[in-house]
Design an enzyme around this catalytic site. Structure first.
Site, PDB file in Angstrom:
ATOM      1  N   ASP A 216       0.831  -1.202   0.000  1.00  0.00           N
ATOM      2  CA  ASP A 216       0.000   0.000   0.000  1.00  0.00           C
ATOM      3  C   ASP A 216       0.868   1.256   0.000  1.00  0.00           C
ATOM      4  O   ASP A 216       2.059   1.208   0.325  1.00  0.00           O
ATOM      5  CB  ASP A 216      -0.923  -0.006   1.220  1.00  0.00           C
ATOM      6  CG  ASP A 216      -2.239   0.716   0.979  1.00  0.00           C
ATOM      7  OD1 ASP A 216      -2.319   1.516   0.031  1.00  0.00           O
ATOM      8  OD2 ASP A 216      -3.193   0.478   1.739  1.00  0.00           O
ATOM      9  N   ASP A 284     -11.199   2.019  -2.717  1.00  0.00           N
ATOM     10  CA  ASP A 284     -11.689   1.689  -1.385  1.00  0.00           C
ATOM     11  C   ASP A 284     -13.217   1.648  -1.338  1.00  0.00           C
ATOM     12  O   ASP A 284     -13.795   1.193  -0.347  1.00  0.00           O
ATOM     13  CB  ASP A 284     -11.181   2.701  -0.364  1.00  0.00           C
ATOM     14  CG  ASP A 284      -9.711   2.490  -0.021  1.00  0.00           C
ATOM     15  OD1 ASP A 284      -9.183   1.406  -0.323  1.00  0.00           O
ATOM     16  OD2 ASP A 284      -9.086   3.415   0.532  1.00  0.00           O
TER      17      ASP A 284
END
Length: 463
Positions: A216, A284
């Protein structure tokens, strides 16, 4: 590419940032990345499929290898993570047919919130008193690969790493470094930072039998500087190339390792990263209605095997929208299927239905991940994806209708990728269809009544 009001079409592209340059010493060279572009006279669909072919042939690692059905623990636990809870989720995920179990944020250092711990990549003793290896071993015993979330390019001020090396962060001497999500960015352009990252991640993979890293990067670059360096603009290229070297070395030293790219969602999906990762986290936002549009845009450039797509809880954590499990699955089946809900709160009926739908996805996975992709749009708000095998013999269609409209009864959805001269067998109900009829008039979707209706159709060309 840009078309201006008077009809002129121009394009820009390539390497670098406007207003930033790199100083080359005598005899020094700078090699820029490959610039890729293509032209098609077949419209968006043909251009999209040409990009998919290019990425599979020249960019994606192991393009012929199935992307696994994964389970990720983030939405189930957040930072409230521990060994018993992860083990319980792993057993439920295995029951559903997941092939990979990924422990997300919160497993390391002092990481009980996003304010601390980044940079300290060792298991948190209070959550994993015996380390991660017992969990990894049990996940493997359950028949799944084991994965971990990492964010190696970032650091919290509240971490042992920052306290030891505050000079490692990207910053400009005359300005305070801005924290985003309570974190700063490490300067991988510094050789000692690159060496630390490789050493740390290599040990993590080796010691904990890690098969998958979710890499990430949750912030943009601010106050980009490199104090003391004669050419601080080199940060931009040298950092990126150091990240590439670390990924390349990890994959070379651990041939079975796979990496998923993530950047606060799909913030870093480029060909340089995709050449080193197996798939990318798309967004997301996992709401299935929103995802139809998000995935449509992603698929313009990138093949379905590179697109991580999760089934999460209802109501959705982002939008609060409640949708049926079948609809959520059918939307996520359009990419590399993942599961991300809190399985401990799913009913027995939902767990059983999910297991059936995972098995259905595995049946069509070769078509979704390797097939030629066609985006579909029909009347009444119906959209879909059509995946065809290279020889045109096998087909899978996923169709969705998020909302019903008064006075707009469901109509047929045309499948123009079919051969009009052929006949096709519907593998779901055994009926035979004319290719000409399906390509022009369309197939009757027989969608369920009401909103959030969806269907999976499988067709086989008849001899």
């Amino acid at each position: 590419m840009h078309r201006d009001p008077v009809g002129r079409t121009t394009w820009t592209g390539g390497f670098g940032h406007e207003g930033i340059g790199w100083t080359l010493a005598p005899g020094e060279t700078l090699r820029t990345p490959v610039f890729a572009g293509l032209y098609s006279d077949g419209g968006f669909g043909a251009a999209s499929r040409a990009w998919h072919t290019y990425l599979r042939a020249h960019v994606l690692p192991s393009p012929d290898r199935d992307r696994p059905v994964l389970y990720n623990s983030w939405e189930a636990t957040g930072f409230g993570i521990d060994h018993p809870g992860q083990l319980h989720l792993a057993r439920l995920a295995a029951r559903l047919g997941a092939e990979l179990f990924v422990v997300d944020d919160g497993w390391f250092g002092a990481r009980t919130s996003d304010r601390a711990g980044l940079g300290d990549w060792t298991p948190r003793p209070s959550a994993f008193p015996d380390g991660l290896r017992p969990l990894a071993d049990e996940v493997h015993r359950l028949g799944m690969d084991f994965g971990l979330w990492v964010e190696p390019e970032m650091v919290n001020r509240d971490s042992d790493l920052y306290r030891a090396h505050p000079e490692w962060v990207v910053h400009t001497p005359t300005r305070d470094a801005t924290e985003l999500r309570n974190q700063l960015m490490l300067n991988f352009a510094r050789p000692e930072v690159e060496a630390w990252a490789l050493r740390t991640l290599d040990g993590l993979v080796r010691d904990h039998a890690v098969d998958w890293l979710k890499w990430d990067a949750n912030r943009v670059v601010t106050e980009a500087g490199w104090p003391g360096h004669p050419d601080p603009d080199r940060l931009w290229i040298d950092h990126t190339r150091a990240v590439y070297r670390v990924m390349d070395r990890l994959r070379a030293d651990h041939p079975g390792l796979r990496i998923e790219a993530c950047a606060g969602g799909g913030g870093r999906v480029d060909l340089g990263i995709l050449a080193r990762t197996d798939q990318a986290w798309t967004s997301d936002n996992t709401d299935p209605v929103d995802r139809i549009g998000i995935q449509h845009g992603f698929s313009q450039l990138f093949p379905a095997q590179a697109m991580a797509a999760w089934v999460t809880d209802s109501p959705n954590v982002t939008t609060g929208r409640a949708t049926p499990l079948r609809f959520r699955f059918h939307v996520a089946m359009a990419g590399a299927l993942g599961l991300g809900g809190d399985l401990t709160h799913w009913s027995e009926e939902e767990l059983d239905e999910a297991a059936v739908l995972v098995a259905r996805y595995k049946e069509i996975r070769p078509l979704v991940q390797q097939g030629r992709q066609h985006r579909l749009s029909g009347p009444g708000g119906v959209t879909g994806m059509h995946y065809a095998s290279e020889d045109g013999a096998e087909h899978a269609v996923l169709a969705w209708r998020p909302t019903t409209r008064f006075g707009h009864p469901p109509t047929a959805l045309a499948l123009p990728a079919l051969d009009p001269a052929a006949r096709y067998l519907d593998l779901e109900d055994g009926t035979a269809h004319s290719g000409a009829v399906l390509a022009r008039r369309g197939i009757d979707l027989a969608l369920p009544e009401g909103d959030y209706a969806s269907r999976l159709i499988r067709l086989r060309r008849m001899a």
